[in-house]
Design a protein around this motif. Structure first.
Motif, PDB file in Angstrom:
ATOM      1  N   GLN A 309       0.823  -1.209   0.000  1.00  7.73           N
ATOM      2  CA  GLN A 309       0.000   0.000   0.000  1.00  7.73           C
ATOM      3  C   GLN A 309       0.858   1.260   0.000  1.00  7.73           C
ATOM      4  O   GLN A 309       0.456   2.302  -0.541  1.00  7.73           O
ATOM      5  N   ALA A 310       2.055   1.149   0.587  1.00  8.40           N
ATOM      6  CA  ALA A 310       2.967   2.297   0.613  1.00  8.40           C
ATOM      7  C   ALA A 310       3.668   2.510  -0.717  1.00  8.40           C
ATOM      8  O   ALA A 310       4.342   3.536  -0.906  1.00  8.40           O
ATOM      9  N   GLY A 311       3.558   1.547  -1.634  1.00 11.59           N
ATOM     10  CA  GLY A 311       4.129   1.720  -2.957  1.00 11.59           C
ATOM     11  C   GLY A 311       5.270   0.808  -3.312  1.00 11.59           C
ATOM     12  O   GLY A 311       5.790   0.858  -4.431  1.00 11.59           O
ATOM     13  N   PHE A 312       5.718  -0.032  -2.383  1.00  9.84           N
ATOM     14  CA  PHE A 312       6.792  -0.976  -2.671  1.00  9.84           C
ATOM     15  C   PHE A 312       6.278  -2.133  -3.528  1.00  9.84           C
ATOM     16  O   PHE A 312       5.104  -2.511  -3.432  1.00  9.84           O
ATOM     17  N   GLU A 313       7.175  -2.719  -4.322  1.00  8.44           N
ATOM     18  CA  GLU A 313       6.911  -4.047  -4.854  1.00  8.44           C
ATOM     19  C   GLU A 313       7.390  -5.047  -3.822  1.00  8.44           C
ATOM     20  O   GLU A 313       8.538  -4.965  -3.373  1.00  8.44           O
ATOM     21  N   VAL A 314       6.530  -5.978  -3.431  1.00 10.79           N
ATOM     22  CA  VAL A 314       6.811  -6.849  -2.299  1.00 10.79           C
ATOM     23  C   VAL A 314       6.999  -8.280  -2.769  1.00 10.79           C
ATOM     24  O   VAL A 314       6.185  -8.804  -3.542  1.00 10.79           O
ATOM     25  N   SER A 383       1.565   2.255   9.356  1.00  2.00           N
ATOM     26  CA  SER A 383       0.947   3.581   9.335  1.00  2.00           C
ATOM     27  C   SER A 383       1.953   4.649   8.919  1.00  2.00           C
ATOM     28  O   SER A 383       1.649   5.541   8.105  1.00  2.00           O
ATOM     29  N   ARG A 384       3.164   4.547   9.463  1.00  2.96           N
ATOM     30  CA  ARG A 384       4.190   5.541   9.126  1.00  2.96           C
ATOM     31  C   ARG A 384       4.638   5.407   7.672  1.00  2.96           C
ATOM     32  O   ARG A 384       4.875   6.412   6.990  1.00  2.96           O
ATOM     33  N   LEU A 385       4.783   4.166   7.208  1.00  2.00           N
ATOM     34  CA  LEU A 385       5.274   3.959   5.845  1.00  2.00           C
ATOM     35  C   LEU A 385       4.293   4.457   4.793  1.00  2.00           C
ATOM     36  O   LEU A 385       4.710   4.768   3.659  1.00  2.00           O
ATOM     37  N   LYS A 386       3.041   4.586   5.139  1.00  4.74           N
ATOM     38  CA  LYS A 386       2.058   5.088   4.176  1.00  4.74           C
ATOM     39  C   LYS A 386       2.336   6.535   3.778  1.00  4.74           C
ATOM     40  O   LYS A 386       1.803   7.023   2.774  1.00  4.74           O
ATOM     41  N   ARG A 387       3.195   7.225   4.556  1.00  2.43           N
ATOM     42  CA  ARG A 387       3.596   8.581   4.169  1.00  2.43           C
ATOM     43  C   ARG A 387       4.323   8.596   2.827  1.00  2.43           C
ATOM     44  O   ARG A 387       4.396   9.628   2.156  1.00  2.43           O
ATOM     45  N   LEU A 388       4.892   7.438   2.461  1.00  2.00           N
ATOM     46  CA  LEU A 388       5.670   7.359   1.228  1.00  2.00           C
ATOM     47  C   LEU A 388       4.783   7.276  -0.008  1.00  2.00           C
ATOM     48  O   LEU A 388       5.233   7.539  -1.118  1.00  2.00           O
TER      49      LEU A 388
END
Length: 389
Positions: A309-314, A383-388
């Motif tokens: 959700q933060a934008g990484f490919e996982v 929650s914090r990583l969603k800032r990205l």
């Protein structure tokens, strides 16, 4: 002095990335998903077993060099009951100061200057240092992402073997990629080792941390491999007592004797009282291991979904408690720069995978996160990583 103080074999290895990033986490107040240690202790009954051993005077003085008999028997029983591998606890089991010492002792014992050691990259950073200390030459074979998992190119592995190759150093389940080598991959490794008369040292410390039907298959259980394989295990990852530093090897009498010859001049012995507690831990019922896997699987899914959700490919792992991500969808290509800026941007610390590669460019856009943390910690990190995004 004109000559450098540090042994030239270690000159390429500075302070580990784990120390750097953990210090960065402390300095910035960030959530540390870099270094792979749990933030809670393991089973209370196992902690109490260590307390009982301390109070009873068990292991407070030097334990036997190969390890206390109770633990060696428990390790042998574990290998037999889990994998059908029979080992004599007196001649085929050796207790070490964690898996890291087991790796060091095995390589120092079995590798001579000029020998080549094949290691699957990305690899745990101590592999490279231990090969260097033994005077060996590191020959990396790269695991590459394909259809959502990292895979071993068997043709590349075969091409890497030369007349100077002494052994293949494996790690499955694999840190940092989270891949679990398949039966077909391991069978091909075994056939190559037999064909070219190679030893295999296999780091299996994440053996109980496998998910979604993945199978952990010890290399030593394959035909023709028991007599040429040193299998490394550890209590730290399975029982969440990483500070106790209790590891072990299982191997033929000849290989065990060789590794013991090196190990006796490293720590000699260690972790006396904790060895008694780990002997009890290895005899915990199957429900413990099932619950451990279920808990970590849920945490894996929580973090993986949050990272996506933060934008990484996982790359959702089939084993271990690490998840590898690709940062290129976020517009970044340099994992080092990304990880050093992440605490300020999102209040989270991760590890750049490039430190685990000889071919740094192959690992440049990948970053590793650990999910062996409390659920509420992972929720806050997500929650914090969603800032990205």
């Amino acid at each position: 002095m004109t000559r450098p103080l540090l042994n030239r074999r270690l000159a390429e290895f500075g302070t580990t990335i784990f120390a750097e990033m953990s210090a960065l986490a402390a300095r910035t107040g960030s959530i540390n998903l870099g270094q792979g240690f749990p933030d809670t202790d393991g089973p209370e009954e196992i902690r109490e077993a260590a307390v009982r051993a301390l109070r009873a005077g068990h292991g407070n003085q030097y334990p036997p060099g190969p390890g206390v008999p109770e633990l060696r028997s428990a390790i042998a029983d574990h290998q037999r009951e889990r994998y059908g591998l029979g080992y004599d606890p007196d001649t085929e089991v050796l207790v070490t100061a964690g898996a890291t010492e087991a790796i060091a002792a095995a390589l120092l014992a079995l590798v001579e200057p000029g020998d080549e050691v094949i290691a699957l990259e990305p690899y745990y950073d101590s592999y490279a240092a231990c090969i260097a200390m033994a005077g060996g030459t590191r020959v990396p074979v790269t695991l590459r992402p394909h259809e959502g998992r990292y895979v071993l190119d068997l043709d590349e592995l075969r091409a890497a073997v030369t007349d100077r190759t002494r052994l293949i150093l494996l790690n499955t389940p694999h840190n940092p990629t989270g891949t679990v080598l398949t039966r077909a991959e391991l069978t091909a490794v075994a056939e190559l080792a037999i064909e070219r008369d190679l030893l295999v040292v296999t780091d299996e410390v994440y053996e109980h941390l496998v998910f979604d039907g993945a199978e952990h298959l010890p290399v030593a259980s394959l035909p023709g491999m028991r007599e040429r394989t040193v299998t490394i295990g550890s209590a730290g990852k399975t029982f969440s007592f990483t500070g106790w530093k209790v590891g072990w090897i299982t191997a033929s009498p000849e290989l065990t004797s060789a590794v013991r010859s090196a190990k006796q001049f490293l720590t000699y012995v260690s972790s006396g009282p904790f060895q008694y507690a780990v002997a009890e831990a290895l005899r915990l019922p199957a429900t413990y291991f099932d619950a451990l896997r279920a808990d970590l699987r849920a945490k894996r899914d929580l973090l993986s979904e949050g990272l996506a959700q933060a934008g990484f490919e996982v790359y959702r792992p089939a084993g271990t408690y690490f998840v590898t991500t690709d940062i290129r969808p976020l517009g970044a290509t340099d994992g080092f720069a990304f990880c050093r800026s992440l605490p300020e941007r999102a209040g989270v610390v991760a590890i750049p995978n490039a430190v685990f590669y000889d071919h740094r460019e192959a690992g440049a856009p990948f970053v590793r996160f650990a999910f062996c943390k409390r659920t509420e910690v992972l929720e806050e990190a997500v929650s914090r990583l969603k800032r990205l995004a």
